[in-house]
Design a protein around this motif. Structure first.
Motif, PDB file in Angstrom:
ATOM      1  N   ALA A 209      57.119  21.045 -73.753  1.00 42.39           N
ATOM      2  CA  ALA A 209      56.481  21.276 -72.453  1.00 42.39           C
ATOM      3  C   ALA A 209      55.580  22.506 -72.493  1.00 42.39           C
ATOM      4  O   ALA A 209      54.460  22.486 -71.968  1.00 42.39           O
ATOM      5  CB  ALA A 209      57.545  21.427 -71.373  1.00 42.39           C
ATOM      6  N   LEU A 210      56.044  23.564 -73.130  1.00 45.75           N
ATOM      7  CA  LEU A 210      55.213  24.769 -73.251  1.00 45.75           C
ATOM      8  C   LEU A 210      53.968  24.490 -74.091  1.00 45.75           C
ATOM      9  O   LEU A 210      52.879  24.967 -73.772  1.00 45.75           O
ATOM     10  CB  LEU A 210      56.022  25.911 -73.858  1.00 45.75           C
ATOM     11  N   GLY A 211      54.130  23.723 -75.163  1.00 46.31           N
ATOM     12  CA  GLY A 211      52.983  23.356 -75.987  1.00 46.31           C
ATOM     13  C   GLY A 211      51.980  22.516 -75.221  1.00 46.31           C
ATOM     14  O   GLY A 211      50.765  22.716 -75.345  1.00 46.31           O
ATOM     15  N   GLU A 212      52.487  21.570 -74.425  1.00 47.37           N
ATOM     16  CA  GLU A 212      51.592  20.741 -73.629  1.00 47.37           C
ATOM     17  C   GLU A 212      50.835  21.578 -72.609  1.00 47.37           C
ATOM     18  O   GLU A 212      49.632  21.377 -72.386  1.00 47.37           O
ATOM     19  CB  GLU A 212      52.395  19.642 -72.924  1.00 47.37           C
ATOM     20  N   MET A 213      51.516  22.545 -71.993  1.00 47.85           N
ATOM     21  CA  MET A 213      50.843  23.424 -71.035  1.00 47.85           C
ATOM     22  C   MET A 213      49.762  24.253 -71.724  1.00 47.85           C
ATOM     23  O   MET A 213      48.667  24.439 -71.182  1.00 47.85           O
ATOM     24  CB  MET A 213      51.862  24.338 -70.361  1.00 47.85           C
ATOM     25  N   ALA A 214      50.058  24.753 -72.919  1.00 48.65           N
ATOM     26  CA  ALA A 214      49.074  25.557 -73.656  1.00 48.65           C
ATOM     27  C   ALA A 214      47.874  24.705 -74.072  1.00 48.65           C
ATOM     28  O   ALA A 214      46.723  25.141 -73.939  1.00 48.65           O
ATOM     29  CB  ALA A 214      49.736  26.189 -74.878  1.00 48.65           C
TER      30      ALA A 214
ATOM     31  N   ALA B 178      62.204  17.792 -69.993  1.00 45.64           N
ATOM     32  CA  ALA B 178      62.616  19.157 -70.332  1.00 45.64           C
ATOM     33  C   ALA B 178      63.458  19.770 -69.213  1.00 45.64           C
ATOM     34  O   ALA B 178      64.487  20.409 -69.480  1.00 45.64           O
ATOM     35  CB  ALA B 178      61.398  20.036 -70.604  1.00 45.64           C
ATOM     36  N   LEU B 179      63.049  19.567 -67.971  1.00 47.34           N
ATOM     37  CA  LEU B 179      63.822  20.096 -66.845  1.00 47.34           C
ATOM     38  C   LEU B 179      65.192  19.431 -66.756  1.00 47.34           C
ATOM     39  O   LEU B 179      66.196  20.106 -66.485  1.00 47.34           O
ATOM     40  CB  LEU B 179      63.050  19.903 -65.541  1.00 47.34           C
ATOM     41  N   LEU B 180      65.239  18.115 -66.981  1.00 45.97           N
ATOM     42  CA  LEU B 180      66.533  17.416 -66.952  1.00 45.97           C
ATOM     43  C   LEU B 180      67.479  17.928 -68.024  1.00 45.97           C
ATOM     44  O   LEU B 180      68.641  18.224 -67.756  1.00 45.97           O
ATOM     45  CB  LEU B 180      66.319  15.915 -67.141  1.00 45.97           C
ATOM     46  N   GLU B 181      66.980  18.025 -69.251  1.00 44.19           N
ATOM     47  CA  GLU B 181      67.838  18.472 -70.356  1.00 44.19           C
ATOM     48  C   GLU B 181      68.250  19.928 -70.184  1.00 44.19           C
ATOM     49  O   GLU B 181      69.377  20.296 -70.503  1.00 44.19           O
ATOM     50  CB  GLU B 181      67.127  18.264 -71.697  1.00 44.19           C
TER      51      GLU B 181
ATOM     52  N   LEU C  57      52.216  14.996 -64.214  1.00 41.83           N
ATOM     53  CA  LEU C  57      51.384  16.178 -64.465  1.00 41.83           C
ATOM     54  C   LEU C  57      51.518  16.660 -65.905  1.00 41.83           C
ATOM     55  O   LEU C  57      50.530  16.970 -66.556  1.00 41.83           O
ATOM     56  CB  LEU C  57      51.771  17.313 -63.505  1.00 41.83           C
ATOM     57  N   ARG C  58      52.739  16.747 -66.382  1.00 44.12           N
ATOM     58  CA  ARG C  58      53.019  17.197 -67.749  1.00 44.12           C
ATOM     59  C   ARG C  58      54.067  16.254 -68.318  1.00 44.12           C
ATOM     60  O   ARG C  58      55.211  16.236 -67.854  1.00 44.12           O
ATOM     61  CB  ARG C  58      53.551  18.633 -67.780  1.00 44.12           C
ATOM     62  N   ALA C  59      53.707  15.486 -69.310  1.00 52.10           N
ATOM     63  CA  ALA C  59      54.546  14.392 -69.809  1.00 52.10           C
ATOM     64  C   ALA C  59      55.915  14.857 -70.287  1.00 52.10           C
ATOM     65  O   ALA C  59      56.894  14.139 -70.159  1.00 52.10           O
ATOM     66  CB  ALA C  59      53.831  13.644 -70.932  1.00 52.10           C
TER      67      ALA C  59
ATOM     68  N   GLY D 130      57.951   9.256 -67.429  1.00 48.08           N
ATOM     69  CA  GLY D 130      58.324   9.171 -66.019  1.00 48.08           C
ATOM     70  C   GLY D 130      59.456   8.191 -65.790  1.00 48.08           C
ATOM     71  O   GLY D 130      60.370   8.448 -64.999  1.00 48.08           O
ATOM     72  N   ALA D 131      59.410   7.058 -66.490  1.00 50.52           N
ATOM     73  CA  ALA D 131      60.500   6.080 -66.392  1.00 50.52           C
ATOM     74  C   ALA D 131      61.803   6.674 -66.909  1.00 50.52           C
ATOM     75  O   ALA D 131      62.871   6.522 -66.292  1.00 50.52           O
ATOM     76  CB  ALA D 131      60.141   4.824 -67.174  1.00 50.52           C
TER      77      ALA D 131
END
Length: 141
Positions: free
Chosen positions: A45-50, A27-30, A20-22, A73-74
């Protein structure tokens, strides 16, 4: 709730979120590890969402847009399994890439169908995608 899932389920959930968001899966893992690199991933991630809400990232089903999702994803699947202490399985990054690419190709088509069929605003659908990605990704980490 994350304890009730197996490491493979958590890894594939993060791969789907990455579809959904590359940048959201890494970002969640880190951020869950509290590493110094997490700030950069979160900003990405915030930039991609924006950018998604502005309408610049609509066609993720095209191969050139699907490749970054598959690679991320990998990475997210492999790092999730490593974090859970599971031995390196060479098939996990491949499965993560396939799941992320699949979600990256199906989600925008479903979003366009909902937009055209039901008349739901595209930005609202983008917010719903972000909510689902954050909810399931947060549960996975």
């Amino acid at each position: 709730m994350a304890d009730s899932k197996t490491p493979l389920e958590r890894a594939m959930t993060l791969a789907a979120v990455t579809g959904l968001r590359a940048t959201l899966g890494p970002a969640l893992l880190e951020a869950s590890r509290r590493t110094p690199r997490s700030g950069g991933w979160v900003i990405g991630a915030l930039g991609e969402m924006a950018l998604d809400k502005v309408g610049l990232l609509r066609r993720r089903y095209r191969p050139m847009m699907m490749i970054p999702h598959a690679i991320a994803g990998a990475y997210a699947a492999r790092e999730s399994m490593r974090r859970d202490g599971v031995a390196d399985d060479q098939s996990v990054p491949i499965m993560g890439a396939v799941v992320a690419a699949g979600v990256a190709s199906v989600a925008p088509i479903a979003r366009m169908a909902l937009n055209r069929g039901l008349g739901v605003n595209d930005a609202v659908l983008g917010l719903a995608e972000d909510y689902l990605a954050l909810k399931f990704g947060g549960e996975a980490v």
